[in-house]
Design a protein around this motif. Structure first.
Motif, short mmCIF file in Angstrom:
data_model
loop_
_atom_site.label_atom_id
_atom_site.label_comp_id
_atom_site.label_asym_id
_atom_site.label_seq_id
_atom_site.Cartn_x
_atom_site.Cartn_y
_atom_site.Cartn_z
N LYS A 58 0.86 -1.18 0.00
CA LYS A 58 0.00 0.00 0.00
C LYS A 58 0.90 1.23 0.00
O LYS A 58 1.96 1.24 0.61
N VAL A 69 -4.06 7.74 4.69
CA VAL A 69 -4.88 7.41 3.53
C VAL A 69 -4.06 6.42 2.71
O VAL A 69 -2.92 6.71 2.34
N THR A 70 -4.63 5.24 2.48
CA THR A 70 -3.90 4.23 1.74
C THR A 70 -4.41 4.14 0.32
O THR A 70 -5.58 4.41 0.04
N ASP A 71 -3.51 3.77 -0.56
CA ASP A 71 -3.83 3.60 -1.96
C ASP A 71 -3.06 2.38 -2.43
O ASP A 71 -2.01 2.05 -1.92
#
Length: 131
Positions: A58, A69-71
């Motif tokens: 991530k 905030v993960t993506d």
């Protein structure tokens, strides 16, 4: 001087590796274990680790009020980090020699993999000293 040796790969490369025979996988890991042992005995190995597969990765950024905030996951990435070695050596040339040994690790039938290894010096000064 400390250097980090970064082993990168592609999804296609990892998929190919998964298709290696058990004998070839064992030979490759024996090579890596022997290299790690040699580096450790020479007092050059600081640390080394393999990393989890990219589908578990991530990217994290600070959102509002610092909330993480993960993506990810990013299957379109061409290359990803597979593992690293940190070595403490007398010269950049020695770090390059070690990286070349890693790159020459055996693949199917003992043929060298020629895996790319990125070599970067680890900065030893504190941040405020670099300004």
């Amino acid at each position: 001087m400390k250097y980090i040796l970064l082993m990168t790969g592609t999804k296609a490369g990892v998929d190919t590796y998964k298709a290696w025979s058990q004998k070839d996988i064992q030979a490759h890991f024996a090579f890596l274990m022997n290299l790690n042992k040699n580096l450790s005995e020479a007092g050059e190995l600081v640390a080394n680790e393999g990393l989890a597969m990219p589908h578990q990765a991530k990217v994290v950024r600070a959102g509002k009020d610092g909330v993480p905030v993960t993506d990810g996951v990013f299957p379109e990435a061409k290359e990803f980090l597979l593992g690293y070695w940190i070595v403490d050596v007398e010269s950049p040339e020695r770090a390059y020699e070690i990286a070349a040994r890693l790159s020459a690790g055996p693949g199917p039938g003992g043929v060298p993999t020629n895996m790319p290894i990125e070599v970067r010096q680890i900065m030893s000064r504190r941040t405020e000293e670099q300004l």
